[in-house]
Design an enzyme around this catalytic site. Sequence first.
Site, mmCIF file in Angstrom:
data_model
loop_
_atom_site.group_PDB
_atom_site.id
_atom_site.type_symbol
_atom_site.label_atom_id
_atom_site.label_comp_id
_atom_site.label_asym_id
_atom_site.label_seq_id
_atom_site.Cartn_x
_atom_site.Cartn_y
_atom_site.Cartn_z
ATOM 1 N N ALA A 51 0.794 -1.150 -0.094
ATOM 2 C CA ALA A 51 0.039 0.233 -0.020
ATOM 3 C C ALA A 51 0.912 1.126 0.074
ATOM 4 O O ALA A 51 1.820 1.169 0.296
ATOM 5 C CB ALA A 51 -1.050 -0.095 1.399
ATOM 6 N N GLY A 63 -0.632 -5.204 0.643
ATOM 7 C CA GLY A 63 -1.655 -4.808 -0.337
ATOM 8 C C GLY A 63 -1.221 -5.410 -1.670
ATOM 9 O O GLY A 63 -2.297 -6.011 -2.290
ATOM 10 N N GLU A 85 -2.279 -9.144 -1.171
ATOM 11 C CA GLU A 85 -3.622 -9.419 -1.336
ATOM 12 C C GLU A 85 -4.323 -9.299 -2.610
ATOM 13 O O GLU A 85 -5.222 -9.894 -2.679
ATOM 14 C CB GLU A 85 -4.048 -8.420 0.022
ATOM 15 N N GLU A 115 3.189 -5.949 7.346
ATOM 16 C CA GLU A 115 2.409 -4.967 7.887
ATOM 17 C C GLU A 115 2.630 -4.891 9.556
ATOM 18 O O GLU A 115 2.780 -3.798 10.163
ATOM 19 C CB GLU A 115 0.869 -5.090 7.733
#
Length: 258
Positions: A66, A109, A112, A132
């Site tokens: 992200a 992300g 993901e 994370e």
Amino acid sequence: MSKYAHIQTYIEGSIAVIELNRPHVLNALNRQMVTEIVKAMEEYDRHDDVRVMVLTGKGRAFAAGADIDEMADDDSITLEMLNQFAEWDRLAWIKKPMIAAVHGLALGGGFELALSCDLLLASETAEFGFPEVNIGVMPGAGGTQRLTKLIGKTKALEWLWTGERMSAKTAYELGIVNRVVAPELLLEETIKLAKKIAQQPPLSVRFIKEAVHKAVDYSLYEGMQFERKNFYLLFSSEDQKEGMQAFMEKRKPNFKGK
């Protein structure tokens, strides 16, 4: 000029390719980029000529995670009001097959996003992980759930708690990745697989995807009931009639998705 700021798209025959296009930041996912990815996928899901979608990244990475700069000053109320992951939820409603072609980093992300696809091919140089925890947070777009369903609780916890990266080889051995290929062949092999799937009857492909996804969450009995209904429904399709007729006539079927 592309109608998107952070992705590029094109159609090759019956295959739609979506390329993440922020290579200067290793395709870090900001909110606008995620919105564009979802919008493109939804458009191709409605496109009559597209049968399979391929998602990949430009430059040296698939997506390194992200965009932390975008989120660093957010608080809980801001994220709640933004409904931070609403766009991600829409990926689960895509009916057509989605294949991720991952090279370089697929972290946070980015991992993901790859796990949101139905199949995943990886370059030998690919690395996956959820870092994370190292910055005081955790996956929020399905990472803990999808990884656990794929590899089990204890293995998932180890990767999520340590934040370590796994190689493409390890990801393959864990059942996360379908195939590991040479970097220079990644997109070619992914499109080759996509074209093979695209030749199959679209309704069968769609109903198989639905049934397999239900298998993840349903009991065996519930999943089998869902599978059976989809099996029956396909006998109302023109492709079922064409497929069985072609089989009896010993010829190649002409599937139309009807």
